[in-house]
Write a protein that holds these residues in place. Structure first.
Motif, short mmCIF file in Angstrom:
data_model
loop_
_atom_site.label_atom_id
_atom_site.label_comp_id
_atom_site.label_asym_id
_atom_site.label_seq_id
_atom_site.Cartn_x
_atom_site.Cartn_y
_atom_site.Cartn_z
N TRP A 1 0.91 -1.29 -0.01
CA TRP A 1 0.00 0.01 -0.06
C TRP A 1 0.75 1.15 0.04
O TRP A 1 0.29 2.53 -0.04
N GLY A 2 2.18 1.24 0.01
CA GLY A 2 3.12 2.53 0.00
C GLY A 2 3.93 2.36 -1.15
O GLY A 2 4.21 3.41 -1.77
N VAL A 3 4.18 1.14 -1.71
CA VAL A 3 5.11 1.30 -2.79
C VAL A 3 4.45 0.75 -4.11
O VAL A 3 4.77 1.28 -5.24
N LEU A 4 3.53 -0.28 -3.83
CA LEU A 4 3.03 -0.94 -5.13
C LEU A 4 2.10 0.11 -5.77
O LEU A 4 2.05 0.35 -7.19
N VAL B 1 -8.72 -4.20 -4.59
CA VAL B 1 -7.44 -3.21 -4.89
C VAL B 1 -6.71 -4.04 -5.72
O VAL B 1 -6.03 -3.35 -6.44
N LEU B 2 -5.97 -4.88 -5.19
CA LEU B 2 -4.90 -5.69 -5.65
C LEU B 2 -5.30 -6.29 -7.21
O LEU B 2 -4.67 -6.24 -8.20
N PHE B 3 -6.58 -6.93 -7.26
CA PHE B 3 -6.95 -7.12 -8.73
C PHE B 3 -7.06 -5.79 -9.64
O PHE B 3 -6.63 -5.94 -10.68
N ALA B 4 -7.45 -4.73 -9.21
CA ALA B 4 -7.37 -3.49 -9.82
C ALA B 4 -6.00 -3.04 -10.47
O ALA B 4 -5.97 -2.43 -11.32
N TYR C 1 -9.83 -10.40 -20.40
CA TYR C 1 -11.22 -10.56 -19.97
C TYR C 1 -11.18 -11.20 -18.59
O TYR C 1 -12.05 -10.81 -17.75
N VAL C 2 -10.19 -12.08 -18.35
CA VAL C 2 -10.07 -12.52 -16.89
C VAL C 2 -9.72 -11.52 -15.92
O VAL C 2 -10.44 -11.54 -14.85
N LEU C 3 -8.80 -10.43 -16.19
CA LEU C 3 -8.71 -9.58 -15.21
C LEU C 3 -10.12 -8.68 -15.04
O LEU C 3 -10.25 -8.30 -13.95
N LEU C 4 -10.65 -8.46 -15.95
CA LEU C 4 -11.96 -7.68 -16.11
C LEU C 4 -12.76 -8.36 -15.21
O LEU C 4 -13.48 -7.81 -14.15
N VAL C 5 -13.06 -9.54 -15.28
CA VAL C 5 -14.19 -10.44 -14.53
C VAL C 5 -13.53 -10.58 -13.28
O VAL C 5 -14.60 -10.43 -12.15
N ALA C 6 -12.40 -10.79 -12.91
CA ALA C 6 -11.89 -10.83 -11.54
C ALA C 6 -12.22 -9.49 -11.07
O ALA C 6 -12.55 -9.39 -9.54
N THR C 7 -11.77 -8.31 -11.61
CA THR C 7 -11.65 -7.02 -10.78
C THR C 7 -13.34 -6.67 -10.48
O THR C 7 -13.72 -6.23 -9.40
N LEU C 8 -14.07 -6.87 -11.55
CA LEU C 8 -15.62 -6.71 -11.53
C LEU C 8 -16.11 -7.69 -10.25
O LEU C 8 -17.09 -6.99 -9.57
N THR C 9 -16.11 -8.77 -10.27
CA THR C 9 -16.45 -10.00 -9.26
C THR C 9 -16.20 -9.34 -7.78
O THR C 9 -16.81 -9.39 -6.89
N ALA C 10 -14.70 -9.07 -7.56
CA ALA C 10 -14.26 -8.48 -6.20
C ALA C 10 -14.96 -7.33 -5.99
O ALA C 10 -15.34 -7.06 -4.77
N GLY D 1 -10.86 -3.86 5.00
CA GLY D 1 -11.34 -5.35 5.03
C GLY D 1 -10.86 -6.10 4.23
O GLY D 1 -10.29 -5.46 3.17
N LEU D 2 -10.83 -7.38 4.23
CA LEU D 2 -10.16 -8.16 3.09
C LEU D 2 -10.49 -8.05 1.89
O LEU D 2 -9.90 -8.13 0.92
N SER D 3 -12.01 -7.86 1.78
CA SER D 3 -12.48 -8.02 0.48
C SER D 3 -11.96 -6.66 -0.43
O SER D 3 -12.01 -6.81 -1.56
N PHE D 4 -12.01 -5.54 0.35
CA PHE D 4 -11.57 -4.34 -0.40
C PHE D 4 -9.94 -4.35 -0.87
O PHE D 4 -9.76 -4.07 -1.97
N LYS D 5 -9.15 -5.20 0.08
CA LYS D 5 -7.85 -5.48 -0.29
C LYS D 5 -7.55 -6.27 -1.60
O LYS D 5 -6.99 -5.86 -2.47
#
Length: 269
Positions: free
Chosen positions: A10-13, A190-193, A132-141, A183-187
């Motif tokens: 959350w500080g470097v990435l 954000v990582l998928f994004a 498409y895999v990344l879009l689906v994963a980010t939207l699902t999260a 929360g874990l779901s937000f993290k």
């Protein structure tokens, strides 16, 4: 005290992601302008595309507006405007679910169309499949965080964790502790994004950075003028296409004047 993992995530990435997005976009524009396109497949199939494409694009715009409001506007501003926490929560959930479901349905239709339409599937590259895999994963999260917030009211609000952390990135003072309390779901969201944004400049999604604003101001393109239309000005305008003198055909498919030629030929025997 923030851990090393929190500092790296959350500080470097975030700055690594920004560097890849900016650098990748500049590189793509400089060395691959011919590839800066959506590679439209409308020529192969347009019936389903007319439904799926607007549903996805308008949905993603609504999702973008919701993220801007939720992440950029501080909680103190909405409180000063008289918006209570309950009102904000209900409004954010209703708009978020509506926009998220619409975007997800549009994306699902686009994937179904691409998989079931032969020519469209043949034009699908490995790059497109990863996108498409990344879009689906980010939207699902993202949808998961919205749905989970309906039942888990004890979880810390993103307006007290994710939003302050997001704003702190742009002033070069990342609030790692605030994001660590999310929360874990937000993290996960954000990582998928992050992964999606790093891949963005190298996929067909890069066309989103090129808004066709010049279409609003470019002059009309005249393909042909009306026959017999009056033209203003003293200088005559030459026709672009001149008739070549081809005779018209009559209703029977024969050229007019054909009988006279036959008569002449019979009289000269």
């Amino acid at each position: 005290m923030s851990s090393v993992a929190d500092i790296l995530l959350w500080g470097v990435l975030p700055y690594v992601v920004l560097l890849v997005v900016i650098g990748g976009t500049v590189w793509r524009y400089k060395y691959d302008q011919f590839g800066w396109t959506t590679r439209s497949s409308q020529l192969y199939e347009s019936r389903m595309l007319r439904i799926a494409s607007p549903l996805f694009h308008f949905g993603i715009l609504a999702v973008l507006v919701g993220h801007i409001v939720g992440l950029v506007i501080p909680k103190s501003w909405t409180d000063a405007a008289g918006v209570t926490e309950h009102m904000y929560h209900v409004l954010a959930l209703s708009i978020g679910i509506f926009a998220g479901v619409g975007t997800f349905l549009g994306l699902a239709l686009l994937i179904y169309r691409r998989r079931t339409t032969g020519p469209v599937f043949m034009a699908t590259t490995t790059n497109d499949k990863i996108m498409y895999v990344l879009l689906v994963a980010t939207l699902t999260a993202g949808l998961a965080t919205t749905v989970l917030s309906l039942w888990d009211t004890s979880e810390t609000s993103y307006r007290d964790t994710v939003s302050p952390w997001f704003r702190s990135i742009w002033i070069l003072q990342p609030d790692v502790g605030a994001m660590a309390e999310a929360g874990l779901s937000f993290k996960v969201h954000v990582l998928f994004a992050f992964v999606l944004f790093m891949a963005w400049p190298f996929t067909r999604l890069v066309h989103a950075f090129t808004a066709p604003v010049h279409y609003l101001f470019r002059p009309y393109i005249v393909y042909r003028s009306r026959d017999g239309a009056s033209r203003s000005g003293s200088v005559p305008v030459r026709r672009g296409w001149d008739p070549v003198g081809t005779r018209d055909r009559d209703g029977t498919g024969r050229r007019q004047g054909g009988s006279s030629r036959r008569e002449k030929s019979s009289s000269g025997r």
